[in-house]
Design an enzyme around this catalytic site. Structure first.
Site, PDB file in Angstrom:
ATOM      1  N   LYS A  54      35.229  45.910  38.484  1.00 23.63           N
ATOM      2  CA  LYS A  54      36.649  45.946  38.859  1.00 23.63           C
ATOM      3  C   LYS A  54      37.084  44.595  39.434  1.00 23.63           C
ATOM      4  CE  LYS A  54      36.512  50.911  39.411  1.00 23.63           C
ATOM      5  NZ  LYS A  54      36.232  52.066  40.269  1.00 23.63           N
ATOM      6  N   GLN A  98      35.667  53.314  46.538  1.00 24.53           N
ATOM      7  CA  GLN A  98      34.748  53.761  45.477  1.00 24.53           C
ATOM      8  C   GLN A  98      34.086  55.073  45.894  1.00 24.53           C
ATOM      9  OE1 GLN A  98      34.351  52.237  42.374  1.00 24.53           O
ATOM     10  NE2 GLN A  98      33.168  54.066  41.917  1.00 24.53           N
ATOM     11  N   ASP A 121      44.664  54.187  42.743  1.00 25.07           N
ATOM     12  CA  ASP A 121      43.789  55.129  42.032  1.00 25.07           C
ATOM     13  C   ASP A 121      44.532  56.437  41.744  1.00 25.07           C
ATOM     14  OD1 ASP A 121      41.293  54.460  41.138  1.00 25.07           O
ATOM     15  OD2 ASP A 121      40.299  54.719  43.081  1.00 25.07           O
TER      16      ASP A 121
END
Ligand code: NAP
Length: 295
Positions: A54, A98, A121
């Protein structure tokens, strides 16, 4: 027969070029560089490699990224403190925690602490609620990537029967929501299957579009697929393989060899949905920065 391959890597590269151009333009015209804050707790190798991927993608798209890697024993309060700092940092337009987090940390408390305006997200209850009622929001990256793949491949979702295998909060449920929306890439009739579904194959064989996110290799085999169906394999599984340098190979949730005999269009693993997920994260981060630049 042999299905056509829906190449997520190529599509992702094309979209990332467009995102990089827009990111450069935002910097040149408004002095705003899109920024992503990434929090990783613990040393899970798969999570660490996702985070690295990422960050590399951010750099390639001309974005700023700030990476906070914390040891496994970090307390929930410390993680919440980092989230709070990123919420207040004007250089950061998107925050990514994460998952999974270590057992002693509540994922929902940490996700809920993210400012919904930076929730790139799309995991906070505010964003999920907005998605369901059709208000502007950050769409969750993997489901959004799946819809973009269908759209770019010219797959007609409207009026189709889409069957989703899996009902997780990050893939199954939101992808089903997006497919049923009264919007482009939606308007499908959606069936959602899970571990309590009896005779899974009876449902998968009815699918014009089959989305598989079960987290188990070979959950779907060729005989479970209607001839001519579109198959999107979201799964990423590390299967031990002594012939590989890393000691494992990546495989999806669909048995690719047999599935491509029945399907008309199918995503490979790797190189299918995975690259699109990161691309939609960049897309959301850019969108967040563009909004910030207007204020
Ligand atoms: P998850 O939280 O483990 O959820 C799996 C879902 O599949 C559950 O709802 C489960 O049902 C259902 N399921 C499992 N086995 C099944 C079976 N035999 N028949 C029917 N349903 C079954 O997984 P996830 O987070 O959604 O992820 C799914 C897969 O996608 C994983 O392989 C993950 O690594 C991958 N993934 C990939 C990306 C990407 O970017 N490519 C992103 C996210 C996830 P129950 O609810 O009844 O337990």
């Amino acid at each position: 027969m042999g299905a056509k391959i829906l190449n997520g890597k190529e599509l992702a590269a094309e979209l990332r070029r467009e995102i990089a151009e827009k990111s450069d333009a935002l910097m040149a015209e408004n002095g705003v560089q899109p920024g992503l804050g990434v929090i990783l707790v613990g040393a899970d190798p798969a999570s660490a490699s996702y985070v690295t991927a990422k960050e590399k993608a951010c750099a390639a798209a001309g974005m700023y990224s700030e990476d906070v890697r914390l040891p496994e024993e970090t307390s929930e309060a410390e993680v919440l403190e980092v989230v709070g700092r990123m919420n207040r940092n004007p250089k950061i337009h998107g925050i990514l925690v994460q998952l999974p987090l270590p057992q002693h940390i509540s994922e929902s408390r940490v996700i809920n602490a993210i400012d919904p305006a930076k929730d790139v997200d799309g995991f906070t209850p505010v964003n999920i609620g907005r998605m369901i009622i059709g208000e502007p929001c950050f769409l969750p990256c993997t489901p959004h990537g799946v819809i973009q793949m269908l759209l770019k491949a010219g797959v007609e979702t409207a009026g189709s029967h889409a069957v989703v295998v899996g009902r997780s909060n990050i893939v199954g449920k939101p992808v089903a929501q997006l497919l049923m929306r009264k919007a482009e890439g939606g308007n499908a009739t959606v069936t959602v299957c899970h571990t309590a579904t009896k005779k899974l194959a009876d449902f998968t064989r009815q699918a014009d579009i089959l989305i598989v996110a079960a987290g188990r290799p070979e959950t779907v085999t060729g005989d479970m697929i209607k001839p001519g169906a579109v198959v999107i394999d979201v799964g990423v599984n590390r299967v031990p393989d002594a012939t590989k340098t890393k000691g494992y190979r990546l495989t999806g949730d669909v048995d690719f060899e047999s599935a491509q005999e029945s399907a008309a269009l199918i995503t490979p693993v790797p190189g299918g949905v995975g690259p699109m997920t990161i691309t939609m994260l960049l897309h959301n981060t850019l969108e967040s920065a563009e909004r910030a630049a207007k204020h």
